[in-house]
Scaffold this motif. Structure first.
Motif, mmCIF file in Angstrom:
data_model
loop_
_atom_site.group_PDB
_atom_site.id
_atom_site.type_symbol
_atom_site.label_atom_id
_atom_site.label_comp_id
_atom_site.label_asym_id
_atom_site.label_seq_id
_atom_site.Cartn_x
_atom_site.Cartn_y
_atom_site.Cartn_z
ATOM 1 N N TYR A 1 0.869 -1.171 0.000
ATOM 2 C CA TYR A 1 0.000 0.000 0.000
ATOM 3 C C TYR A 1 0.908 1.224 0.000
ATOM 4 O O TYR A 1 1.699 1.422 0.919
ATOM 5 C CB TYR A 1 -0.899 0.032 1.237
ATOM 6 N N ASP B 1 1.780 4.934 0.585
ATOM 7 C CA ASP B 1 1.277 6.007 1.438
ATOM 8 C C ASP B 1 0.604 7.065 0.549
ATOM 9 O O ASP B 1 1.147 7.431 -0.496
ATOM 10 C CB ASP B 1 2.442 6.625 2.214
ATOM 11 N N PRO B 2 -0.575 7.542 0.938
ATOM 12 C CA PRO B 2 -1.310 8.490 0.101
ATOM 13 C C PRO B 2 -0.505 9.728 -0.308
ATOM 14 O O PRO B 2 -0.689 10.247 -1.412
ATOM 15 C CB PRO B 2 -2.508 8.884 0.967
ATOM 16 N N TRP C 1 2.382 9.795 -1.310
ATOM 17 C CA TRP C 1 3.291 9.405 -2.391
ATOM 18 C C TRP C 1 2.575 8.887 -3.632
ATOM 19 O O TRP C 1 3.212 8.600 -4.643
ATOM 20 C CB TRP C 1 4.268 8.331 -1.878
ATOM 21 N N ALA C 2 1.283 8.778 -3.584
ATOM 22 C CA ALA C 2 0.525 8.161 -4.679
ATOM 23 C C ALA C 2 0.776 8.839 -6.026
ATOM 24 O O ALA C 2 0.971 8.166 -7.043
ATOM 25 C CB ALA C 2 -0.957 8.154 -4.352
ATOM 26 N N GLU C 3 0.786 10.145 -6.060
ATOM 27 C CA GLU C 3 0.972 10.846 -7.329
ATOM 28 C C GLU C 3 2.371 10.620 -7.899
ATOM 29 O O GLU C 3 2.527 10.372 -9.091
ATOM 30 C CB GLU C 3 0.712 12.343 -7.150
ATOM 31 N N LYS D 1 -0.023 5.477 -11.164
ATOM 32 C CA LYS D 1 -1.049 4.435 -11.164
ATOM 33 C C LYS D 1 -0.520 3.165 -11.815
ATOM 34 O O LYS D 1 0.380 3.213 -12.641
ATOM 35 C CB LYS D 1 -2.281 4.931 -11.907
ATOM 36 N N GLN E 1 -6.671 -2.141 -1.996
ATOM 37 C CA GLN E 1 -7.184 -0.807 -1.690
ATOM 38 C C GLN E 1 -6.853 0.110 -2.858
ATOM 39 O O GLN E 1 -6.050 -0.250 -3.729
ATOM 40 C CB GLN E 1 -6.551 -0.296 -0.396
ATOM 41 N N ASN F 1 -4.888 2.471 -3.056
ATOM 42 C CA ASN F 1 -3.454 2.785 -3.110
ATOM 43 C C ASN F 1 -2.578 1.533 -3.226
ATOM 44 O O ASN F 1 -1.377 1.582 -3.010
ATOM 45 C CB ASN F 1 -3.039 3.602 -1.886
#
Length: 106
Positions: free
Chosen positions: A52, A54-55, A57-59, A63, A79, A81
């Motif tokens: 998962y 960490d939000p 770092w998502a960008e 994807k 999830q 992420n």
């Protein structure tokens, strides 16, 4: 060398250095990170390196590509992420990356 923090399912954090061009999965295996099995060795043919991101770092991580999305169907407790760590390349931009591992893989 980017520093990557792996937080396991019990909450223990291990921060290790990842070589540019390696994958987050390769970094985990080289450093004995628990809960990353990587049965296929990074071929995106299993879901045993599921993490998962960490939000925050998502960008930067981006994807999943279609093949990775297909393999995530086999992962445990997917999830929004979720990523396969074999598909995340270590770059200087990922210095400080935080990922969490699920309690079980695949």
């Amino acid at each position: 060398m980017a520093q990557i923090s792996f937080i396991d399912s019990s909450g223990q954090t291990r921060t290790v250095g990842g070589e540019d061009g390696a994958t987050v999965m390769e970094t985990a295996i080289r450093n004995g990170i628990p809960e990353i099995e990587a049965e296929c060795g990074g071929a995106c043919a299993c879901a045993t390196c599921h993490v998962y991101v960490d939000p925050a770092w998502a960008e930067k991580v981006g994807k999943p590509q279609p093949m990775e999305e297909d393999m995530l169907d086999f992962a445990w407790e997917v999830q929004p992420n979720s990523r396969l760590s074999c598909q995340i390349k270590v770059t200087p931009d990922l210095d400080g990356l935080i990922v969490r591992t699920p309690a079980r893989q695949g």
